[in-house]
Design an enzyme around this catalytic site. Structure first.
Site, PDB file in Angstrom:
ATOM      1  N   LYS A 296      -4.468   2.358 -12.292  1.00 24.73           N
ATOM      2  CA  LYS A 296      -5.449   3.183 -11.570  1.00 24.73           C
ATOM      3  C   LYS A 296      -4.653   3.885 -10.467  1.00 24.73           C
ATOM      4  CE  LYS A 296      -7.941   3.896  -8.436  1.00 24.73           C
ATOM      5  NZ  LYS A 296      -7.790   5.128  -7.595  1.00 24.73           N
TER       6      LYS A 296
ATOM      7  N   GLY B  29      -0.720  -0.108  -1.408  1.00 18.93           N
ATOM      8  CA  GLY B  29      -1.650   0.747  -0.679  1.00 18.93           C
ATOM      9  C   GLY B  29      -1.891   0.209   0.711  1.00 18.93           C
ATOM     10  N   SER B  30      -3.055   0.547   1.257  1.00 20.92           N
ATOM     11  CA  SER B  30      -3.339   0.218   2.657  1.00 20.92           C
ATOM     12  C   SER B  30      -3.745  -1.245   2.829  1.00 20.92           C
ATOM     13  CB  SER B  30      -4.464   1.120   3.156  1.00 20.92           C
ATOM     14  OG  SER B  30      -5.637   0.860   2.409  1.00 20.92           O
TER      15      SER B  30
ATOM     16  N   GLY C  32      -6.152  -3.639   0.569  1.00 20.79           N
ATOM     17  CA  GLY C  32      -5.529  -4.901   0.128  1.00 20.79           C
ATOM     18  C   GLY C  32      -6.412  -6.106   0.437  1.00 20.79           C
TER      19      GLY C  32
ATOM     20  N   GLU D 281       1.604  -4.882  -1.975  1.00 15.86           N
ATOM     21  CA  GLU D 281       2.600  -4.179  -1.155  1.00 15.86           C
ATOM     22  C   GLU D 281       1.809  -3.271  -0.231  1.00 15.86           C
ATOM     23  OE1 GLU D 281       5.772  -4.816  -1.293  1.00 15.86           O
ATOM     24  OE2 GLU D 281       6.353  -5.387  -3.321  1.00 15.86           O
TER      25      GLU D 281
ATOM     26  N   CYS E 127       5.726   4.067   3.842  1.00 11.09           N
ATOM     27  CA  CYS E 127       5.376   2.739   4.372  1.00 11.09           C
ATOM     28  C   CYS E 127       6.450   2.205   5.316  1.00 11.09           C
ATOM     29  CB  CYS E 127       5.123   1.760   3.240  1.00 11.09           C
ATOM     30  SG  CYS E 127       6.491   1.625   2.090  1.00 11.09           S
TER      31      CYS E 127
ATOM     32  N   GLU F  76      -0.506   2.208  11.879  1.00  7.25           N
ATOM     33  CA  GLU F  76       0.448   2.971  11.071  1.00  7.25           C
ATOM     34  C   GLU F  76       0.114   4.462  11.274  1.00  7.25           C
ATOM     35  OE1 GLU F  76      -0.286   2.378   6.856  1.00  7.25           O
ATOM     36  OE2 GLU F  76       1.867   2.508   6.481  1.00  7.25           O
TER      37      GLU F  76
HETATM   38  P1  NAD Z   1      -5.234   3.321  -0.170  1.00  9.66           P
HETATM   39  O1  NAD Z   1      -5.277   1.855   0.075  1.00  9.66           O
HETATM   40  O2  NAD Z   1      -6.281   4.149   0.439  1.00  9.66           O
HETATM   41  O3  NAD Z   1      -5.304   3.609  -1.739  1.00  9.66           O
HETATM   42  C1  NAD Z   1      -4.358   3.054  -2.637  1.00  9.66           C
HETATM   43  C2  NAD Z   1      -5.012   2.913  -3.994  1.00  9.66           C
HETATM   44  O4  NAD Z   1      -6.032   1.913  -3.940  1.00  9.66           O
HETATM   45  C3  NAD Z   1      -5.706   4.169  -4.508  1.00  9.66           C
HETATM   46  O5  NAD Z   1      -5.504   4.259  -5.885  1.00  9.66           O
HETATM   47  C4  NAD Z   1      -7.165   3.916  -4.160  1.00  9.66           C
HETATM   48  O6  NAD Z   1      -8.083   4.630  -4.959  1.00  9.66           O
HETATM   49  C5  NAD Z   1      -7.279   2.429  -4.413  1.00  9.66           C
HETATM   50  N1  NAD Z   1      -8.285   1.707  -3.643  1.00  9.66           N
HETATM   51  C6  NAD Z   1      -8.715   1.943  -2.376  1.00  9.66           C
HETATM   52  N2  NAD Z   1      -9.576   0.998  -2.000  1.00  9.66           N
HETATM   53  C7  NAD Z   1      -9.710   0.131  -3.039  1.00  9.66           C
HETATM   54  C8  NAD Z   1     -10.470  -1.066  -3.239  1.00  9.66           C
HETATM   55  N3  NAD Z   1     -11.271  -1.566  -2.307  1.00  9.66           N
HETATM   56  N4  NAD Z   1     -10.346  -1.702  -4.427  1.00  9.66           N
HETATM   57  C9  NAD Z   1      -9.527  -1.215  -5.387  1.00  9.66           C
HETATM   58  N5  NAD Z   1      -8.793  -0.083  -5.254  1.00  9.66           N
HETATM   59  C10 NAD Z   1      -8.882   0.578  -4.085  1.00  9.66           C
HETATM   60  O7  NAD Z   1      -3.775   3.809   0.262  1.00  9.66           O
HETATM   61  P2  NAD Z   1      -3.165   5.273   0.191  1.00  9.66           P
HETATM   62  O8  NAD Z   1      -3.708   6.107   1.281  1.00  9.66           O
HETATM   63  O9  NAD Z   1      -3.201   5.769  -1.203  1.00  9.66           O
HETATM   64  O10 NAD Z   1      -1.603   4.939   0.494  1.00  9.66           O
HETATM   65  C11 NAD Z   1      -1.090   4.815   1.781  1.00  9.66           C
HETATM   66  C12 NAD Z   1      -0.918   3.354   2.140  1.00  9.66           C
HETATM   67  O11 NAD Z   1      -0.074   2.710   1.187  1.00  9.66           O
HETATM   68  C13 NAD Z   1      -0.214   3.186   3.486  1.00  9.66           C
HETATM   69  O12 NAD Z   1      -0.812   2.132   4.188  1.00  9.66           O
HETATM   70  C14 NAD Z   1       1.210   2.833   3.075  1.00  9.66           C
HETATM   71  O13 NAD Z   1       1.949   2.155   4.070  1.00  9.66           O
HETATM   72  C15 NAD Z   1       0.958   1.993   1.869  1.00  9.66           C
HETATM   73  N6  NAD Z   1       2.158   1.891   1.034  1.00  9.66           N
HETATM   74  C16 NAD Z   1       2.824   0.698   0.994  1.00  9.66           C
HETATM   75  C17 NAD Z   1       3.999   0.588   0.260  1.00  9.66           C
HETATM   76  C18 NAD Z   1       4.767  -0.700   0.202  1.00  9.66           C
HETATM   77  O14 NAD Z   1       5.677  -0.791  -0.621  1.00  9.66           O
HETATM   78  N7  NAD Z   1       4.470  -1.695   0.999  1.00  9.66           N
HETATM   79  C19 NAD Z   1       4.464   1.705  -0.441  1.00  9.66           C
HETATM   80  C20 NAD Z   1       3.751   2.900  -0.390  1.00  9.66           C
HETATM   81  C21 NAD Z   1       2.581   2.987   0.350  1.00  9.66           C
END
Ligand code: NAD
Length: 443
Positions: free
Chosen positions: A152, A202-203, A207, A224, A258, A353
């Protein structure tokens, strides 16, 4: 069928559509993934390895297309986008071998064996900032381990992910790798479906939500999450190198990374020189469309993220920070290179962040104060110390999964977060094994 439209972040023009996977569609996707997983797992590790390598070879024919889509969908310049694609495509053979090596059964004396068995169906949920690399980092080890994968991707970058999956699927057996599209709601229905593992990048907020939802089925997790990486510049640091790193790391990927540097703590004794040189270097950066000359900062991915960065800058302005370069108001979709000093612990720039091209500086008198502030965050992804002989002792006090001295953090060993930046990790043998179930056989 409802459609998800991908927009160019520069002018919000539509780039293309993909079908949304609605909650009602999810059970059929998972059922077919389960069936496909059985025959995929029945192949030997070497057979799966071979198929995966063949599938990644297909990507060489669409490398340019993938890079162009990355630039168009999230605004990264084409050189960086090509680098992301090249890393994914050209390193696949090497990583596939490394993963297969990590999953070999291990003998436990004469009477036992430890095996790394597939888990079943793995949901991979990925962000937009490195739209190909982040999906690939989780999807590749999951597949080689004998799982089927349902990806996804972020709703901001569906077209890159769609081309990636469609190309791999020219070779992979049917339904071993599937893609689902949509926003958080699609992600939620995937997490709640009858799957065995969620591998998520993701965020922190998402998470936490995923972790809570996964609890009822005790689904395995690799998370992550976000970071708020500190950088400590000690009095004995090579100031020119520290300046180079600070600016490059704060602005890389338009600050949408990140492990970008988020908070800089600089020793008062060298702070004047450091700040002057940071401003001089930061002035040479220019935000604009990725296909124009001399532009090295792209658009912020969407209006919501743009507003979030502005609210962080506005908060710093209100609470008394000094803007050495730039200001706290910018028109969509750019944020020009910004340098702010006098950051205090009550400011959002210190606490959150910041996904934008902002260098945020605080001065310290005592090292202990810098270490305390660096560690006073729920995040613990990367941390960096620039300094002379004493830098190692300071680095060892950093509460982060990846700590570096006089260079950027990460890239050596697993990609791992501490505290609320991660739960599980990927990379290296230890990371590759997290996509497997350990089974011990006693003979
Ligand atoms: P996000 O959490 O908004 O979305 C990430 C993904 O999760 C998307 O596909 C989104 O549709 C999905 N999603 C959102 N809420 C969800 C839920 N409740 N259940 C299931 N899926 C859900 O993050 P973003 O804005 O796409 O990315 C930026 C974030 O990712 C920043 O916090 C960044 O630091 C982090 N990030 C971390 C790493 C790492 O390796 N630690 C790498 C890249 C990005």
């Amino acid at each position: 069928m409802p459609l998800l439209t991908s927009y160019d972040p520069i002018n919000r023009t539509p780039l293309g559509d993909v079908p949304i996977t609605e909650p009602a569609d999810m059970p059929a996707v998972i059922l077919s993934a389960k069936k496909a997983q059985k025959s995929w797992a029945a192949l030997s590790l070497a057979q799966r390895q071979q198929k995966v390598v063949q599938a990644y070879e297909r990507l060489t024919s669409v490398e340019d297309q993938l890079a162009l889509l990355i630039s168009k969908e999230m605004g990264k310049d084409y050189r960086r986008a090509s680098y992301e694609v090249g890393g994914t495509v050209q390193n696949a053979d090497y990583f596939t071998q490394e993963i297969a090596q990590a999953l070999q059964s291990e003998s436990m004396g004469r009477n036992g064996e430890m095996q790394y068995r597939p888990l079943g169906v793995v949901a991979v949920i990925s962000p937009w900032n490195y739209p190909l690399a982040m999906a690939n980092n989780l999807l590749l080890p999951a597949l080689v381990a004998g799982n089927s994968v349902v990806l996804k991707p972020s709703e901001e970058t569906p077209l890159v992910a769609d081309l990636f999956v469609k190309t791999l699927n020219q070779v992979l057996p049917e339904n071993v790798l599937q893609i689902t599209h949509g926003d958080a709601d699609t992600g939620k229905s995937l997490v709640n479906a009858d799957i065995n593992m969620v591998a998520f990048t993701g965020s922190l907020a998402a998470g936490k939500h995923i972790m809570a939802s996964a609890a009822s089925g005790l689904k395995r997790l690799v998370m992550e999450l976000g970071g708020n990486d500190p950088l400590i510049v000690m009095a004995g640091a090579d100031i020119d190198e520290a300046v180079q790193f600070s600016v490059a790391s704060s602005f890389e990927n338009t600050g949408q990374m990140c492990t970008s540097t988020e908070r800089i703590y600089v020793d008062e004794r060298v702070a004047d020189e450091f700040e002057q040189k940071v401003v001089a270097l930061a002035r040479r950066y220019q935000a604009g469309p990725w296909d124009q000359k001399n532009v090295n900062i792209g658009p912020i991915v969407n209006p919501k993220q743009h507003a979030k960065v502005l609210s962080q800058l506005e908060d710093a302005q209100t609470k008394g920070a000094t803007f050495l370069l730039g200001k706290h108001q910018y028109a969509l979709p750019y944020i020009q290179p910004t340098v702010v000093t006098g950051i205090t612990p009550d400011m959002l720039l210190e606490q959150d962040e910041t996904f934008g091209p902002v260098v945020a500086i605080s001065r310290f008198m005592e090292l202990s104060e810098a270490v305390e502030r660096a560690n006073a965050s729920p995040y613990g992804l990367g941390a960096v110390v620039f300094g002379g002989a004493g830098a190692k002792a300071v680095a060892e006090q950093m509460e982060a999964g990846m700590v570096a001295i006089n260079q950027g953090a990460g890239g050596l060993g697993p990609w791992v977060g501490a505290k609320q930046s991660g739960f599980g990790f990927h990379g290296t043998a230890a990371g590759h094994r997290q996509f497997s179930q350990v089974r011990v056989i006693s003979k």
